[in-house]
Design an enzyme around this catalytic site. Structure first.
Site, PDB file in Angstrom:
ATOM      1  N   LYS A 146     -26.161 -75.527 -46.149  1.00  0.00           N
ATOM      2  CA  LYS A 146     -27.350 -76.023 -46.840  1.00  0.00           C
ATOM      3  C   LYS A 146     -27.944 -74.895 -47.668  1.00  0.00           C
ATOM      4  O   LYS A 146     -28.523 -73.955 -47.140  1.00  0.00           O
ATOM      5  CB  LYS A 146     -28.416 -76.504 -45.853  1.00  0.00           C
ATOM      6  CG  LYS A 146     -29.521 -77.274 -46.578  1.00  0.00           C
ATOM      7  CD  LYS A 146     -30.844 -77.291 -45.839  1.00  0.00           C
ATOM      8  CE  LYS A 146     -31.754 -76.153 -46.231  1.00  0.00           C
ATOM      9  NZ  LYS A 146     -32.184 -76.132 -47.640  1.00  0.00           N
ATOM     10  N   GLY A 167     -31.190 -80.063 -49.880  1.00  0.00           N
ATOM     11  CA  GLY A 167     -32.447 -80.703 -49.496  1.00  0.00           C
ATOM     12  C   GLY A 167     -33.425 -79.730 -48.880  1.00  0.00           C
ATOM     13  O   GLY A 167     -33.157 -78.527 -48.781  1.00  0.00           O
ATOM     14  N   GLY A 191     -35.746 -77.838 -46.097  1.00  0.00           N
ATOM     15  CA  GLY A 191     -35.327 -77.183 -44.864  1.00  0.00           C
ATOM     16  C   GLY A 191     -35.351 -78.071 -43.645  1.00  0.00           C
ATOM     17  O   GLY A 191     -34.315 -78.272 -42.992  1.00  0.00           O
ATOM     18  N   CYS A 229     -34.126 -58.696 -49.189  1.00  0.00           N
ATOM     19  CA  CYS A 229     -34.451 -58.399 -47.798  1.00  0.00           C
ATOM     20  C   CYS A 229     -34.345 -56.904 -47.500  1.00  0.00           C
ATOM     21  O   CYS A 229     -35.026 -56.391 -46.626  1.00  0.00           O
ATOM     22  CB  CYS A 229     -33.549 -59.187 -46.877  1.00  0.00           C
ATOM     23  SG  CYS A 229     -31.808 -59.077 -47.333  1.00  0.00           S
TER      24      CYS A 229
HETATM   25  P1  NAI Z   1     -37.271 -69.950 -45.514  1.00  0.00           P
HETATM   26  O1  NAI Z   1     -36.793 -69.136 -44.371  1.00  0.00           O
HETATM   27  O2  NAI Z   1     -38.219 -71.061 -45.194  1.00  0.00           O
HETATM   28  O3  NAI Z   1     -36.027 -70.588 -46.311  1.00  0.00           O
HETATM   29  C1  NAI Z   1     -34.676 -70.146 -46.171  1.00  0.00           C
HETATM   30  C2  NAI Z   1     -33.776 -71.362 -45.971  1.00  0.00           C
HETATM   31  O4  NAI Z   1     -34.168 -72.021 -44.778  1.00  0.00           O
HETATM   32  C3  NAI Z   1     -33.869 -72.411 -47.098  1.00  0.00           C
HETATM   33  O5  NAI Z   1     -32.588 -72.977 -47.297  1.00  0.00           O
HETATM   34  C4  NAI Z   1     -34.797 -73.433 -46.494  1.00  0.00           C
HETATM   35  O6  NAI Z   1     -34.626 -74.728 -47.024  1.00  0.00           O
HETATM   36  C5  NAI Z   1     -34.383 -73.400 -45.039  1.00  0.00           C
HETATM   37  N1  NAI Z   1     -35.380 -73.936 -44.121  1.00  0.00           N
HETATM   38  C6  NAI Z   1     -36.733 -73.961 -44.253  1.00  0.00           C
HETATM   39  N2  NAI Z   1     -37.291 -74.573 -43.196  1.00  0.00           N
HETATM   40  C7  NAI Z   1     -36.286 -74.955 -42.364  1.00  0.00           C
HETATM   41  C8  NAI Z   1     -36.215 -75.640 -41.118  1.00  0.00           C
HETATM   42  N3  NAI Z   1     -37.298 -76.042 -40.491  1.00  0.00           N
HETATM   43  N4  NAI Z   1     -34.997 -75.842 -40.575  1.00  0.00           N
HETATM   44  C9  NAI Z   1     -33.872 -75.406 -41.182  1.00  0.00           C
HETATM   45  N5  NAI Z   1     -33.870 -74.782 -42.366  1.00  0.00           N
HETATM   46  C10 NAI Z   1     -35.063 -74.544 -42.949  1.00  0.00           C
HETATM   47  O7  NAI Z   1     -37.902 -68.946 -46.579  1.00  0.00           O
HETATM   48  P2  NAI Z   1     -38.894 -69.296 -47.788  1.00  0.00           P
HETATM   49  O8  NAI Z   1     -39.983 -70.183 -47.266  1.00  0.00           O
HETATM   50  O9  NAI Z   1     -38.103 -69.761 -48.934  1.00  0.00           O
HETATM   51  O10 NAI Z   1     -39.498 -67.858 -48.149  1.00  0.00           O
HETATM   52  C11 NAI Z   1     -40.599 -67.326 -47.423  1.00  0.00           C
HETATM   53  C12 NAI Z   1     -40.429 -65.853 -47.182  1.00  0.00           C
HETATM   54  O11 NAI Z   1     -39.303 -65.618 -46.354  1.00  0.00           O
HETATM   55  C13 NAI Z   1     -40.156 -65.014 -48.419  1.00  0.00           C
HETATM   56  O12 NAI Z   1     -41.328 -64.713 -49.114  1.00  0.00           O
HETATM   57  C14 NAI Z   1     -39.521 -63.802 -47.806  1.00  0.00           C
HETATM   58  O13 NAI Z   1     -40.494 -62.936 -47.300  1.00  0.00           O
HETATM   59  C15 NAI Z   1     -38.717 -64.366 -46.655  1.00  0.00           C
HETATM   60  N6  NAI Z   1     -37.295 -64.542 -47.031  1.00  0.00           N
HETATM   61  C16 NAI Z   1     -36.379 -63.623 -46.609  1.00  0.00           C
HETATM   62  C17 NAI Z   1     -35.073 -63.717 -47.030  1.00  0.00           C
HETATM   63  C18 NAI Z   1     -34.044 -62.743 -46.594  1.00  0.00           C
HETATM   64  O14 NAI Z   1     -33.163 -62.414 -47.364  1.00  0.00           O
HETATM   65  N7  NAI Z   1     -34.028 -62.320 -45.349  1.00  0.00           N
HETATM   66  C19 NAI Z   1     -34.631 -64.760 -47.955  1.00  0.00           C
HETATM   67  C20 NAI Z   1     -35.661 -65.719 -48.294  1.00  0.00           C
HETATM   68  C21 NAI Z   1     -36.932 -65.580 -47.848  1.00  0.00           C
END
Ligand code: NAI
Ligand code: MG
Length: 499
Positions: free
Chosen positions: A184, A214, A216, A292
């Site tokens: 996903k 879609g 998360g 990250c």
């Molecule tokens: P997120 O962790 O919510 O999103 C990452 C992935 O998880 C996306 O594909 C999203 O659709 C999915 N996701 C979201 N909620 C989910 C759920 N309940 N169950 C399963 N999958 C789910 O991150 P977001 O909201 O896009 O970004 C927020 C913050 O997270 C950023 O500002 C950053 O600080 C951090 N982040 C860190 C990353 C890294 O490389 N470690 C990458 C992206 C974000």
């Protein structure tokens, strides 16, 4: 060089469904999500807003394909990975442009960083297909065989900051090991990934990799809790990871989690300042700070702090912001309005917490920038390590400068953080470099060059940066399961119950 406004529309489709069992299918809900260009707020394409019924189909396809794919020869798996790498190289410029259009990263980065790194993952794991052998252990009276088997259907959930590279680093090792996949991508940025599967659809055996797009929770929860899914790999935020771990507890499946950081970049008194300023500049602006591994806590020795900040200010004020699709642009817009607003809120918080702005500090505007989510490259000084701006991941072009007096203090401060993903040390003193690197509670330390990514070196976190190591052969342990077979060499019964 083309503008994003007149980007070649033949590079991508106006709509993508889910990729399930080797076919493009319409989503069950009929609803779609817009993929935006963060530079000009134009809609690029539409993806399906998936739901549990889409997940059901995808997992069924992956489960069905597992039988034959798990039995495939190493040669077959190697050929697939080599062919994917070859096709990516053939259309490197196209994929780089797709990454830039949807994410906002400068084309010079997509061309020179994202694409070579993504291709490198397929090349690295193509070689691994033949090296998944187990072990034999010899005993006087027995032979032990440790077989390595693919684990089964893998759920992979990835973010929007480096989409193609994330996809590559997840699917390449899982495929090499003989697993099948439901992936996903992020709902905000995945154009390059959709186009990748459109192009690779004819060489991926049906059901071996399935893509469900879609939001998360709509896709993630039914996917990770599905009883036929045997493993989950996730990259993203800590709050989402906590949910993933709960979902994974339903059927007791293993997780690999990579969750960002607040990495310390330490500049000692004897550092090569020119190189270190370049490192701090890169760490602030590369991918507009949406990485990250960013060294977003910059520890400066008190003796060089003033000079360093003066030079860093000049360096950052020279950075060319603009249309990321133009090759001369050095920093693009944040990937989404949500991300821009999150970064902006930290710029305000920094002032409330008493930090000073060395440069930047607000949204960037002016010619060509007003439709985009631009933030000025920002350095805060007068930061103490316990401020929220120093402890929380901002994920934007914002670096916090913190002063230190000696080695013990800087190691202590670097470790006073819930994260531990990466870090850097700048010094000419080899002893100090190693002492500091050993003292840091973090998964990667770059000495005298930040972001010095080397194919095959493990990436992964300490503490709340997650667990499991990727980008290296270690990850194959997460995508395989061992079976111990013990062969007795002695004839007849043991005589345990002989009278
Ligand atoms: P997120 O962790 O919510 O999103 C990452 C992935 O998880 C996306 O594909 C999203 O659709 C999915 N996701 C979201 N909620 C989910 C759920 N309940 N169950 C399963 N999958 C789910 O991150 P977001 O909201 O896009 O970004 C927020 C913050 O997270 C950023 O500002 C950053 O600080 C951090 N982040 C860190 C990353 C890294 O490389 N470690 C990458 C992206 C974000
Ligand atoms: Mg989220």
């Amino acid at each position: 060089m083309s503008d994003t406004s007149n980007a070649d529309p033949s590079l991508y489709q106006s709509q993508y469904g889910h990729f399930i069992n080797g076919e493009w299918v319409t989503g069950d809900s009929g609803k779609t999500i817009d993929l935006m260009n963060p530079f000009n707020a134009q809609v690029l394409s539409h993806i399906a807003a998936g739901n549990s019924r889409d997940v059901e189909r995808a997992v069924a396809a992956a489960k069905n394909a597992f039988g034959s794919w798990s039995q495939s020869s190493p040669n077959e798996r190697q050929e697939l990975l080599v062919e994917i790498a070859r096709r990516l190289k053939n259309r490197l410029e196209d994929y780089a442009m797709l990454e830039t259009l949807n994410n906002g990263k400068p084309l010079r980065e997509s061309l020179n960083f994202d694409l070579p790194q993504a291709i490198g993952q397929f090349e690295l794991f193509a070689g691994a297909a033949y090296h998944l052998h187990g072990e034999t252990l010899d005993y006087p009276d027995a032979i032990g065989l440790v077989h390595r088997e693919p684990i089964g259907v893998c759920a992979q959930i990835i973010p929007w900051n480096v989409p193609l590279l994330m996809m590559a680093s997840k699917i390449a090792p899982a495929l090499a090991a003989g697993n099948t996949i439901v992936i996903k991508p992020a709902e905000s940025v995945c154009l390059s990934i959709m186009e990748f599967f459109r192009e690779m659809g004819d060489i991926i055996p049906p059901g071996v990799v399935n893509v469900v797009t879609g939001y998360g929770a709509d896709v993630g929860e039914p996917l990770v809790t599905h009883p036929d899914v045997r493993k989950v790999a996730f990259t993203g935020s800590v709050p989402t990871a906590q949910k993933i771990m709960q979902y994974a507890s339903r059927n007791i499946i293993p997780q690999t989690l990579e969750l960002g950081g607040k990495s310390a970049q330490i500049v000692c008194a004897d550092a090569d300042l020119e190189a270190a300023v370049e490192g701090a500049t890169m760490s602030t602006v590369l991918n507009k700070g949406e990485i990250c591994l960013a060294g977003s806590r910059l520890f400066l020795h008190e003796s060089i702090q003033e000079e360093f900040l003066a030079r860093l200010k000049v360096s950052l004020e020279d950075i060319r912001l603009g249309d990321p699709a133009r090759i001369e642009t050095q920093m693009g817009p944040q990937a989404s309005v949500m991300q821009r607003d999150k970064v902006s809120s930290y710029l305000e918080l920094g002032l409330e917490e008493g930090a000073s702005v060395v440069t930047g500090g607000s949204r960037a505007s002016g010619a060509g920038l007003d439709q985009g989510n631009f933030i000025q490259p920002t350095i805060f000084s007068d930061v103490s390590n316990d401020m929220r701006i120093a402890q929380e991941e901002i994920f934007g072009p914002v670096t916090c400068a913190i002063t230190f007096k000696d080695e013990d203090e800087v190691i202590r401060l670097a470790n006073e953080c819930n994260y531990g993903l990466a870090g850097g040390v700048w010094t000419q003193n080899i002893g100090a470099a190693h002492r500091i690197a050993r003292g840091m509670q973090t998964g990667t330390v770059w000495i005298n060059r930040y972001y010095n990514l080397k194919s095959g070196m493990p990436i992964g976190g300490y503490k709340q940066s997650g667990f499991g190591r990727e980008f290296c052969f270690d990850v194959l342990n997460h995508y395989t399961i061992t079976k111990s077979v013990i062969i007795n060499l002695q004839d007849g019964p043991m005589g345990m119950y002989a009278q």
